[in-house]
Write an enzyme that holds these catalytic residues in place. Structure first.
Site, PDB file in Angstrom:
ATOM      1  N   SER A   1       0.919  -1.547   0.072  1.00 33.71           N
ATOM      2  CA  SER A   1      -0.377   0.047   0.140  1.00 33.71           C
ATOM      3  C   SER A   1       0.494   1.743  -0.008  1.00 33.71           C
ATOM      4  CB  SER A   1      -0.931   0.122   1.020  1.00 33.71           C
ATOM      5  OG  SER A   1      -1.311   1.207   1.286  1.00 33.71           O
TER       6      SER A   1
ATOM      7  N   TYR B   1      -1.671   0.208  10.394  1.00 31.29           N
ATOM      8  CA  TYR B   1      -1.664  -0.151   9.654  1.00 31.29           C
ATOM      9  C   TYR B   1      -1.058  -0.111   8.517  1.00 31.29           C
ATOM     10  CZ  TYR B   1      -3.555  -0.446   4.185  1.00 31.29           C
ATOM     11  OH  TYR B   1      -4.122  -1.221   3.588  1.00 31.29           O
TER      12      TYR B   1
ATOM     13  N   GLU C   1       0.019   3.358   1.720  1.00 30.82           N
ATOM     14  CA  GLU C   1       0.322   3.926   3.462  1.00 30.82           C
ATOM     15  C   GLU C   1       1.423   3.768   3.540  1.00 30.82           C
ATOM     16  OE1 GLU C   1      -2.360   5.716   4.392  1.00 30.82           O
ATOM     17  OE2 GLU C   1      -1.624   5.378   6.631  1.00 30.82           O
TER      18      GLU C   1
ATOM     19  N   LYS D   1       1.843  -3.451   6.859  1.00 28.49           N
ATOM     20  CA  LYS D   1       1.988  -3.537   5.941  1.00 28.49           C
ATOM     21  C   LYS D   1       3.176  -3.501   5.043  1.00 28.49           C
ATOM     22  CE  LYS D   1      -2.226  -4.002   3.373  1.00 28.49           C
ATOM     23  NZ  LYS D   1      -2.328  -5.205   2.377  1.00 28.49           N
TER      24      LYS D   1
ATOM     25  N   PHE E   1     -14.894   3.819   4.475  1.00 34.09           N
ATOM     26  CA  PHE E   1     -13.899   4.850   3.365  1.00 34.09           C
ATOM     27  C   PHE E   1     -13.990   6.305   2.417  1.00 34.09           C
ATOM     28  CE2 PHE E   1     -12.696   0.276   2.809  1.00 34.09           C
ATOM     29  CZ  PHE E   1     -11.745   0.612   3.473  1.00 34.09           C
TER      30      PHE E   1
HETATM   31  P1  NAP Z   1     -11.367  -4.910   2.108  1.00 32.01           P
HETATM   32  O1  NAP Z   1     -12.498  -4.721   0.449  1.00 32.01           O
HETATM   33  O2  NAP Z   1     -11.607  -3.667   3.376  1.00 32.01           O
HETATM   34  O3  NAP Z   1     -11.517  -6.420   2.114  1.00 32.01           O
HETATM   35  C1  NAP Z   1     -10.456  -6.745   3.077  1.00 32.01           C
HETATM   36  C2  NAP Z   1     -11.207  -8.180   3.174  1.00 32.01           C
HETATM   37  O4  NAP Z   1      -9.740  -8.855   4.027  1.00 32.01           O
HETATM   38  C3  NAP Z   1     -12.012  -8.904   3.030  1.00 32.01           C
HETATM   39  O5  NAP Z   1     -12.920  -9.942   1.850  1.00 32.01           O
HETATM   40  C4  NAP Z   1     -11.745  -9.681   4.719  1.00 32.01           C
HETATM   41  O6  NAP Z   1     -13.140 -10.115   3.972  1.00 32.01           O
HETATM   42  C5  NAP Z   1     -10.763  -9.542   4.623  1.00 32.01           C
HETATM   43  N1  NAP Z   1     -10.373 -10.080   6.118  1.00 32.01           N
HETATM   44  C6  NAP Z   1      -9.916  -9.607   7.226  1.00 32.01           C
HETATM   45  N2  NAP Z   1      -9.234 -10.111   8.085  1.00 32.01           N
HETATM   46  C7  NAP Z   1      -9.215 -11.628   8.133  1.00 32.01           C
HETATM   47  C8  NAP Z   1      -8.541 -12.300   7.775  1.00 32.01           C
HETATM   48  N3  NAP Z   1      -8.131 -12.408   9.129  1.00 32.01           N
HETATM   49  N4  NAP Z   1      -8.674 -13.376   7.518  1.00 32.01           N
HETATM   50  C9  NAP Z   1      -8.582 -14.217   5.796  1.00 32.01           C
HETATM   51  N5  NAP Z   1      -9.416 -12.514   5.717  1.00 32.01           N
HETATM   52  C10 NAP Z   1      -9.117 -11.716   6.168  1.00 32.01           C
HETATM   53  O7  NAP Z   1     -10.681  -4.428   1.207  1.00 32.01           O
HETATM   54  P2  NAP Z   1      -9.805  -4.258  -0.104  1.00 32.01           P
HETATM   55  O8  NAP Z   1     -10.122  -2.532  -0.882  1.00 32.01           O
HETATM   56  O9  NAP Z   1     -10.430  -4.959  -1.366  1.00 32.01           O
HETATM   57  O10 NAP Z   1      -8.004  -4.325  -0.732  1.00 32.01           O
HETATM   58  C11 NAP Z   1      -8.103  -4.990  -0.716  1.00 32.01           C
HETATM   59  C12 NAP Z   1      -5.868  -5.013  -0.318  1.00 32.01           C
HETATM   60  O11 NAP Z   1      -5.555  -4.674  -0.707  1.00 32.01           O
HETATM   61  C13 NAP Z   1      -6.094  -4.537   1.133  1.00 32.01           C
HETATM   62  O12 NAP Z   1      -5.148  -6.341   2.384  1.00 32.01           O
HETATM   63  C14 NAP Z   1      -6.141  -3.876   1.653  1.00 32.01           C
HETATM   64  O13 NAP Z   1      -5.173  -3.216   2.715  1.00 32.01           O
HETATM   65  C15 NAP Z   1      -5.024  -3.530   0.043  1.00 32.01           C
HETATM   66  N6  NAP Z   1      -4.967  -2.038  -0.571  1.00 32.01           N
HETATM   67  C16 NAP Z   1      -5.870  -1.414  -1.007  1.00 32.01           C
HETATM   68  C17 NAP Z   1      -5.965  -0.618  -1.445  1.00 32.01           C
HETATM   69  C18 NAP Z   1      -7.412   0.045  -1.437  1.00 32.01           C
HETATM   70  O14 NAP Z   1      -7.751   1.031  -2.000  1.00 32.01           O
HETATM   71  N7  NAP Z   1      -8.401  -0.388  -2.067  1.00 32.01           N
HETATM   72  C19 NAP Z   1      -4.712   0.520  -1.457  1.00 32.01           C
HETATM   73  C20 NAP Z   1      -3.695   0.218  -0.985  1.00 32.01           C
HETATM   74  C21 NAP Z   1      -3.349  -1.284  -0.601  1.00 32.01           C
HETATM   75  P3  NAP Z   1     -14.616 -10.853   5.410  1.00 32.01           P
HETATM   76  O15 NAP Z   1     -15.380 -10.524   4.852  1.00 32.01           O
HETATM   77  O16 NAP Z   1     -14.185 -12.254   5.955  1.00 32.01           O
HETATM   78  O17 NAP Z   1     -13.900  -9.670   7.159  1.00 32.01           O
HETATM   79  N1  GDD Z   2     -12.416   7.551   6.126  1.00 35.37           N
HETATM   80  C1  GDD Z   2     -12.084   8.892   6.288  1.00 35.37           C
HETATM   81  N2  GDD Z   2     -13.570   9.564   6.803  1.00 35.37           N
HETATM   82  N3  GDD Z   2     -11.576   8.875   5.936  1.00 35.37           N
HETATM   83  C2  GDD Z   2     -11.619  10.921   5.731  1.00 35.37           C
HETATM   84  C3  GDD Z   2     -12.629  11.573   6.067  1.00 35.37           C
HETATM   85  C4  GDD Z   2     -13.942  10.842   7.021  1.00 35.37           C
HETATM   86  O1  GDD Z   2     -15.134  11.476   7.469  1.00 35.37           O
HETATM   87  N4  GDD Z   2     -12.712  12.866   6.529  1.00 35.37           N
HETATM   88  C5  GDD Z   2     -11.310  13.316   5.145  1.00 35.37           C
HETATM   89  N5  GDD Z   2     -10.883  12.009   5.461  1.00 35.37           N
HETATM   90  C6  GDD Z   2      -9.736  11.293   5.080  1.00 35.37           C
HETATM   91  C7  GDD Z   2      -8.754  11.255   5.599  1.00 35.37           C
HETATM   92  O2  GDD Z   2      -8.322  11.208   6.982  1.00 35.37           O
HETATM   93  C8  GDD Z   2      -7.483  10.756   4.035  1.00 35.37           C
HETATM   94  O3  GDD Z   2      -6.186  11.341   4.542  1.00 35.37           O
HETATM   95  C9  GDD Z   2      -9.064  10.455   3.580  1.00 35.37           C
HETATM   96  O4  GDD Z   2      -9.444  10.856   4.069  1.00 35.37           O
HETATM   97  C10 GDD Z   2      -8.665   8.859   2.522  1.00 35.37           C
HETATM   98  O5  GDD Z   2      -8.925   7.803   3.829  1.00 35.37           O
HETATM   99  P1  GDD Z   2      -9.786   6.997   3.217  1.00 35.37           P
HETATM  100  O6  GDD Z   2     -10.751   6.674   2.453  1.00 35.37           O
HETATM  101  O7  GDD Z   2     -10.405   6.498   5.416  1.00 35.37           O
HETATM  102  O8  GDD Z   2      -8.433   6.188   2.642  1.00 35.37           O
HETATM  103  P2  GDD Z   2      -6.890   5.639   3.542  1.00 35.37           P
HETATM  104  O9  GDD Z   2      -5.961   6.324   2.115  1.00 35.37           O
HETATM  105  O10 GDD Z   2      -6.822   5.976   5.021  1.00 35.37           O
HETATM  106  O11 GDD Z   2      -6.618   4.294   3.385  1.00 35.37           O
HETATM  107  C11 GDD Z   2      -6.776   3.576   1.969  1.00 35.37           C
HETATM  108  O12 GDD Z   2      -5.602   3.689   1.130  1.00 35.37           O
HETATM  109  C12 GDD Z   2      -4.887   3.223   1.740  1.00 35.37           C
HETATM  110  C13 GDD Z   2      -3.374   3.410  -0.099  1.00 35.37           C
HETATM  111  O13 GDD Z   2      -2.845   4.406   0.427  1.00 35.37           O
HETATM  112  C14 GDD Z   2      -8.027   2.568   2.165  1.00 35.37           C
HETATM  113  O14 GDD Z   2      -7.944   1.811   1.276  1.00 35.37           O
HETATM  114  C15 GDD Z   2      -5.711   1.718   2.618  1.00 35.37           C
HETATM  115  O15 GDD Z   2      -6.568   0.002   2.826  1.00 35.37           O
HETATM  116  C16 GDD Z   2      -5.390   1.762   1.332  1.00 35.37           C
HETATM  117  O16 GDD Z   2      -3.923   0.701   2.436  1.00 35.37           O
END
Ligand code: NAP
Ligand code: GDD
Length: 341
Positions: free
Chosen positions: A134, A158, A136, A162, A197
């Site tokens: 990530s 987190y 992050e 990662k 999110f």
């Molecule tokens: P998500 O929608 O929050 O999905 C997370 C998944 O992890 C769910 O299927 C959840 O399953 C599973 N999980 C949680 N605890 C677990 C456990 N103990 N054993 C097995 N599975 C478990 O996340 P996403 O947005 O699809 O992201 C996918 C991956 O990419 C994550 O690793 C995230 O950190 C990473 N990532 C995401 C972003 C982004 O912007 N979306 C960016 C960078 C990296 P349950 O339904 O069972 O809870």
């Molecule tokens: N969630 C949330 N809720 N975020 C807020 C809010 C609120 O009410 N108001 C402002 N924000 C700001 C957060 O402080 C952060 O700076 C930004 O919005 C994005 O927040 P999220 O959407 O929660 O995502 P994230 O950047 O913290 O994390 C996501 O992206 C990562 C990759 O950079 C997640 O998907 C992580 O799993 C992923 O690794």
């Protein structure tokens, strides 16, 4: 014979898009599901009917070994994680166990099932491994835009977990010769994004206000900047990485950055509303340590994998708002825990 892929995180946003992509490419797709009566599993059974399910949990080494033994995957995509950053302060140990140690357990399951040792190494045709790293991990960024060589300075438990998974994946590649890679993915969103999110919180908030079901939207830090892309584009990059000639890590992002304020303006604008009349900022929703600015340099992915994003920020925001307007008008609403920052 069809290639077999095993995905952790099948019930999440990326799991659904990646499963569809791999099924479309002719794969036999298996999803790891956890828990005894996990309500998200029935959704997967309905929406992804061609995906086969196998039980397992990233907290349980034996269950991962059993899953790998049963599926005999050509490719493993480790998407499972505690992925919501604010939760990682509240449950730091669980985050370390799932998001960090879960990577070790999955790599060990592959290593043990393939009979890989440091002296014997990896034979051709053994299971390939993708780790969902990530942006992050860059945290308090040392340079902008961020590349594969930018040092990490994670700002949340987190991000720290990662970073552990990232270095461990690299270490298994170097120690055992495994085809193990990390995609350093920047934020990617879609109508399937979790409601906690910020993009989805905003698109759902706009839809509720437009339909007269709410009068305000409470948000935290509006100045944070993210490089937001479309999840459907990003899962293509995961597949390209795992089918490349050489195992290498890649940054995946659009190369454009926007503030939360710009996101809000675009989302309310897409519904014909003036955001300043509805958005309330709440200092209680700020994080203990913020990541102020993320912006990818995806040049390596473009030149080596031929990967390009296809959906602009403006189209992504409009897509999410339109989808939530339809969802709510049709009687659906995933709800929201308003105490999460
Ligand atoms: P998500 O929608 O929050 O999905 C997370 C998944 O992890 C769910 O299927 C959840 O399953 C599973 N999980 C949680 N605890 C677990 C456990 N103990 N054993 C097995 N599975 C478990 O996340 P996403 O947005 O699809 O992201 C996918 C991956 O990419 C994550 O690793 C995230 O950190 C990473 N990532 C995401 C972003 C982004 O912007 N979306 C960016 C960078 C990296 P349950 O339904 O069972 O809870
Ligand atoms: N969630 C949330 N809720 N975020 C807020 C809010 C609120 O009410 N108001 C402002 N924000 C700001 C957060 O402080 C952060 O700076 C930004 O919005 C994005 O927040 P999220 O959407 O929660 O995502 P994230 O950047 O913290 O994390 C996501 O992206 C990562 C990759 O950079 C997640 O998907 C992580 O799993 C992923 O690794």
């Amino acid at each position: 014979m069809a290639k077999r892929a095993l995905l952790t995180g099948i019930t999440g946003q990326d799991g659904s898009y990646l499963a569809e992509h791999l099924l479309g490419a002719g794969y036999e797709v298996w999803g790891l599901v956890r828990g005894q009566a996990n309500p998200r599993v029935s959704r997967v059974r309905t929406l992804l009917q061609d995906v086969r399910l196998v039980r397992g949990d990233l907290l349980d080494q034996g269950s991962l070994i059993s899953a790998v033994e049963k599926v005999q995957p050509d490719e493993v995509y480790n998407l499972g994680a505690i992925s919501f950053v604010p939760m990682s302060w509240e449950q730091a140990e669980l985050t370390a166990e799932v998001t960090g140690m879960g990577v070790l357990r999955m790599l060990e399951a592959i290593r043990v099932c393939s009979g890989i040792t440091a002296s014997r190494g990896t034979a051709a045709g053994q299971t390939r491994f993708y780790q969902a790293s990530s942006s992050e991990m860059f945290g308090q960024v040392r340079e902008t835009p961020q590349t594969e060589r930018t040092p990490f300075h994670p700002r949340s438990p987190y991000g720290v977990a990662k970073a552990y998974g990232h270095f461990l994946t690299q270490n298994y590649r170097e120690s055992y010769g495994m085809f193990a890679v990390s995609g350093i993915l920047f934020n990617h969103e879609s109508p399937r994004r979790g409601a906690e999110f910020v993009t989805r919180k905003v698109s759902l908030g706009v839809a509720r206000i437009k339909l007269g079901r709410s009068r305000e939207l409470r948000l935290g830090n509006l100045e944070a900047r993210r490089d937001w892309g479309f999840a459907g584009d990003f899962v293509r990059a995961m597949h390209l990485m795992l089918t490349a000639g050489e195992p290498e890590d890649y940054v995946i992002g659009t190369g454009r950055t926007h503030s939360v304020r710009e996101l809000v303006e675009a989302a309310f604008g897409a519904a014909g509303l003036d955001w300043e009349r509805y958005v309330v900022t709440d200092p209680g929703l700020h994080r203990p340590a913020e990541v102020d600015l993320l912006c990818a340099d995806p040049k390596k992915a473009r030149t080596q994998l031929g990967w390009e994003p296809t959906v602009s920020f403006e189209d992504l925001v409009a897509m999410m708002v339109e989808s939530d307007l339809r969802l709510l008008a049709g009687g659906g609403d995933p709800g929201q825990d308003s105490s999460w920052p």
